[in-house]
Motif scaffolding. Structure first.
Motif, PDB file in Angstrom:
ATOM      1  N   LEU A 104      37.133  69.679  52.616  1.00 14.34           N
ATOM      2  CA  LEU A 104      38.045  70.588  53.318  1.00 14.34           C
ATOM      3  C   LEU A 104      38.022  71.980  52.695  1.00 14.34           C
ATOM      4  CD1 LEU A 104      41.183  68.320  53.925  1.00 14.34           C
ATOM      5  CD2 LEU A 104      39.811  69.432  55.683  1.00 14.34           C
ATOM      6  N   HIS A 105      38.155  72.055  51.402  1.00  8.41           N
ATOM      7  CA  HIS A 105      38.233  73.356  50.751  1.00  8.41           C
ATOM      8  C   HIS A 105      36.876  74.056  50.715  1.00  8.41           C
ATOM      9  CE1 HIS A 105      42.425  73.309  49.331  1.00  8.41           C
ATOM     10  NE2 HIS A 105      42.280  71.988  49.340  1.00  8.41           N
ATOM     11  N   ARG A 106      35.809  73.287  50.687  1.00 13.31           N
ATOM     12  CA  ARG A 106      34.475  73.893  50.687  1.00 13.31           C
ATOM     13  C   ARG A 106      34.146  74.529  52.035  1.00 13.31           C
ATOM     14  NH1 ARG A 106      32.005  69.732  49.171  1.00 13.31           N
ATOM     15  NH2 ARG A 106      31.002  69.049  51.110  1.00 13.31           N
ATOM     16  N   GLU A 108      39.833  70.499  62.019  1.00  9.38           N
ATOM     17  CA  GLU A 108      40.522  69.230  62.292  1.00  9.38           C
ATOM     18  C   GLU A 108      39.549  68.078  62.518  1.00  9.38           C
ATOM     19  OE1 GLU A 108      43.858  69.200  65.026  1.00  9.38           O
ATOM     20  OE2 GLU A 108      43.807  71.388  65.045  1.00  9.38           O
ATOM     21  N   GLU A 109      38.349  68.386  62.993  1.00 10.49           N
ATOM     22  CA  GLU A 109      37.413  67.320  63.352  1.00 10.49           C
ATOM     23  C   GLU A 109      36.886  66.601  62.115  1.00 10.49           C
ATOM     24  OE1 GLU A 109      33.236  66.645  65.837  1.00 10.49           O
ATOM     25  OE2 GLU A 109      33.832  68.628  65.145  1.00 10.49           O
ATOM     26  N   HIS A 110      36.865  65.298  62.192  1.00 11.58           N
ATOM     27  CA  HIS A 110      36.303  64.485  61.122  1.00 11.58           C
ATOM     28  C   HIS A 110      34.798  64.714  61.045  1.00 11.58           C
ATOM     29  CE1 HIS A 110      34.673  60.566  59.554  1.00 11.58           C
ATOM     30  NE2 HIS A 110      35.573  60.844  58.641  1.00 11.58           N
ATOM     31  N   PRO A 111      34.253  65.155  59.910  1.00 10.77           N
ATOM     32  CA  PRO A 111      32.819  65.479  59.822  1.00 10.77           C
ATOM     33  C   PRO A 111      31.942  64.250  60.056  1.00 10.77           C
ATOM     34  CG  PRO A 111      34.028  66.375  57.954  1.00 10.77           C
ATOM     35  CD  PRO A 111      34.953  65.433  58.660  1.00 10.77           C
ATOM     36  N   ARG A 112      30.825  64.466  60.681  1.00 12.39           N
ATOM     37  CA  ARG A 112      29.926  63.359  60.991  1.00 12.39           C
ATOM     38  C   ARG A 112      29.292  62.748  59.748  1.00 12.39           C
ATOM     39  NH1 ARG A 112      26.648  65.777  66.271  1.00 12.39           N
ATOM     40  NH2 ARG A 112      28.470  65.903  67.661  1.00 12.39           N
ATOM     41  N   TYR A 136      41.150  61.199  56.718  1.00 10.92           N
ATOM     42  CA  TYR A 136      40.781  62.611  56.810  1.00 10.92           C
ATOM     43  C   TYR A 136      41.887  63.385  57.527  1.00 10.92           C
ATOM     44  CZ  TYR A 136      38.224  66.859  58.078  1.00 10.92           C
ATOM     45  OH  TYR A 136      37.848  68.164  58.242  1.00 10.92           O
ATOM     46  N   GLN A 137      42.403  62.826  58.640  1.00 10.07           N
ATOM     47  CA  GLN A 137      43.451  63.507  59.388  1.00 10.07           C
ATOM     48  C   GLN A 137      44.718  63.662  58.556  1.00 10.07           C
ATOM     49  OE1 GLN A 137      43.022  64.832  62.366  1.00 10.07           O
ATOM     50  NE2 GLN A 137      45.106  65.634  62.488  1.00 10.07           N
ATOM     51  N   GLN A 138      45.072  62.633  57.791  1.00  7.37           N
ATOM     52  CA  GLN A 138      46.262  62.720  56.945  1.00  7.37           C
ATOM     53  C   GLN A 138      46.115  63.806  55.884  1.00  7.37           C
ATOM     54  OE1 GLN A 138      46.447  58.695  55.459  1.00  7.37           O
ATOM     55  NE2 GLN A 138      47.802  58.004  57.108  1.00  7.37           N
ATOM     56  N   ILE A 139      44.971  63.828  55.240  1.00  7.86           N
ATOM     57  CA  ILE A 139      44.757  64.824  54.185  1.00  7.86           C
ATOM     58  C   ILE A 139      44.659  66.216  54.794  1.00  7.86           C
ATOM     59  CG2 ILE A 139      43.133  65.588  52.403  1.00  7.86           C
ATOM     60  CD1 ILE A 139      42.538  62.668  51.827  1.00  7.86           C
TER      61      ILE A 139
END
Length: 509
Positions: free
Chosen positions: A64-66, A221-225, A235-238
């Motif tokens: 996320l931060h990257r 917001e999208e979960h990375p593939r 992922y959504q929670q974090i």
């Protein structure tokens, strides 16, 4: 599930879990199919060695931060200060040089103005260099987008850049044929108190709102593939945790305030006309809104119910239809009279005490004459519902109109208004302010941020989010169904300042 496996499970001659289906009793057939589907539902297909790795919390946070982008974000000024002098604001009318040309759709219909951003006022952030150093970006929308016309998304001139000149800027006079806010066919849903008035004088511009800008990192917001699909929920929670923490850096801690209490609901109170606030009706706008909503109630429910001869439960109603209908007609005449008085006095002017008392006497007389406490459109139950709707509508209008009008906002409404002007609100308050931003990762409602991704083979054709306007109860903007209006531009057009080629998307839930 792979199609071949699903076909095998549904084929009566195929094997299921290694057992032949031939000869199974008919009663067991659906049960065996269900077993096959159940046993395979959570089982991934293919070679397990090729599965993407499951992601831990630290891996997700690092990703996320990257991949975060800085965005210029907007915050409501609350309570507002008048006059609104800056050139960055939402609603109102554009401020531009004398040669400004109002953009129109291909059929000649003028677009509606939504917002403008003074590029010289933009904060310093990671992607600032891609935006003009000076000048004002004006953002418009055509209501055909709201009606689902896909081709309208790519019509030109949704965004107009006014370059700085030596000539003074002025508020642009809107075209005479400018449609009402939300379009001619939809305005009645957003301004219901005007639908049955003598003049359907729907507003053609939203209330002007001063905005403060800042910088916030935004996460996709999208979960990375590249992460295992089983990580999607975490992922959504974090993402929610990290994004909320980032937003709090600019917007402050979540707001906690008291909403306007509803009408009392004990047996005696339900039969009494109640005041939602101690000063209601404070401004003439309160009386216009109430009477307009009352017209809608009587015409769309009350009189039609008389014509049916039955109430909502299917029982005969009323006993004397002619008398009730005559009373309704008299009430409609009185309501229209109050509306005309409101407009003559000035909608954002205070209501004199004598007129306030006369208005309440009319409501109490109608309630006393109602033939029952539930079905009759004149009963306290209905009048109280309309009063609470009215005080909320009137408070928003007065708050945005002027210093004098904002002083009419009831003190009991200020907590609720504060929450509606805040992006972060504690608890489950449903009507918070929208998350508006320039550039960065936008709000994903129906997949627009995923669709506007890197074009194959040419990074310059990649789309970026020029501006996001979110559903915002403080303006008020209702964009689709609590959705979002987003303006997209390719990197090459952004560098060339070809803002006439911006495309728009509107998505709701």
């Amino acid at each position: 599930m792979q199609s071949s496996t699903l076909a095998s499970a549904c084929n009566p001659k195929a094997s299921v879990n290694g057992f032949s289906r031939i000869g199974l009793p008919k009663l067991h057939t659906e049960a065996v199919i269900a077993m096959a589907l159940s046993s395979n539902f959570n089982k991934p297909f293919g070679d397990p060695s090729n599965y993407p790795p499951a992601a831990g919390d630290e891996d997700i946070r690092a990703l996320l931060h990257r991949t975060a982008d800085e965005s210029a974000v907007f915050k409501h000024q609350f309570p507002p200060r008048f006059p609104i002098s800056g050139r960055t604001y939402f609603g109102g009318l554009p401020t531009a040089p004398a040669d400004f040309r109002w953009p129109r759709a291909p059929d000649g219909t003028p677009y509606s103005f939504m917002a403008q951003v003074d590029c010289a006022e933009l904060p310093d952030f990671q992607l600032r260099k891609f935006l003009p150093a000076s000048g004002v970006l004006h953002f418009f929308v055509n209501w055909d987008v709201f009606d689902g016309l896909d081709e309208a998304q790519s019509w030109p001139n949704h965004v107009v850049l006014s370059r700085d000149t030596t000539e003074p800027c002025r508020e642009v006079r809107p075209p005479d044929d400018l449609p009402p806010c939300y379009g001619a066919s939809n305005a009645r849903f957003y301004f219901p108190w005007l639908e049955h008035t003598d003049r359907h004088d729907y507003p053609r511009a939203f209330a002007r709102k001063a905005m403060t800008m800042g910088v916030v990192r935004t996460f996709a917001e999208e979960h990375p593939r590249e992460l295992d699909g089983n990580s999607a929920g975490r992922y959504q929670q974090i993402w929610e945790e990290e994004q909320a923490a980032e937003l709090a850096r600019f917007y402050g801690d979540p707001v906690i305030a008291d909403a306007l209490p509803g009408p009392k609901d004990d047996f005696a109170a339900r039969r009494t006309v109640q005041r939602p606030t101690t000063t209601f009706p404070a401004g003439w706008i309160d009386i216009e809104v109430f009477c307009g909503l009352f017209l809608k109630e009587v015409l769309e429910r009350g009189i039609k119910q008389i014509e049916r001869g039955k109430d909502a439960a299917g029982q005969p109603w009323p006993v004397d239809p002619a008398a009730v209908r005559a009373a309704y007609e008299n009430a409609l005449t009185t309501a229209n009279g109050w509306i005309e008085r409101s407009r003559s006095a000035g909608l954002t002017s205070p209501v004199p005490e004598a007129d306030r008392m006369a208005f309440w006497s009319w409501l109490e007389e109608m309630n006393a004459a109602a033939v029952d406490p539930i079905t009759d459109s004149r009963c306290a139950r209905v009048l109280n519902q309309l009063s609470w709707k009215t005080v909320r509508t009137g408070a928003h209008i007065c708050l945005s109109a002027s210093e004098a009008a904002s002083s009419l906002v009831p003190e009991e409404m200020m907590g609720e208004l504060r929450m509606e002007h805040s992006v972060l609100v504690a608890g489950k308050w449903p009507r918070r302010a929208g998350r508006h931003q320039m550039l960065g990762a936008g709000r994903d409602v129906q997949g627009a941020p995923r669709r506007h991704t890197l074009a194959a083979g040419d990074p310059l054709l990649s789309d970026v989010l020029l501006l996001q306007l979110d559903t915002d109860w403080a303006v008020p903007w209702m964009l689709a169904d609590c959705g979002v209006l987003q303006y997209w531009i390719s990197v090459s057009d952004l560098r060339a300042e070809r803002f006439d080629r911006v495309r728009v998307t509107i998505e709701g839930h």
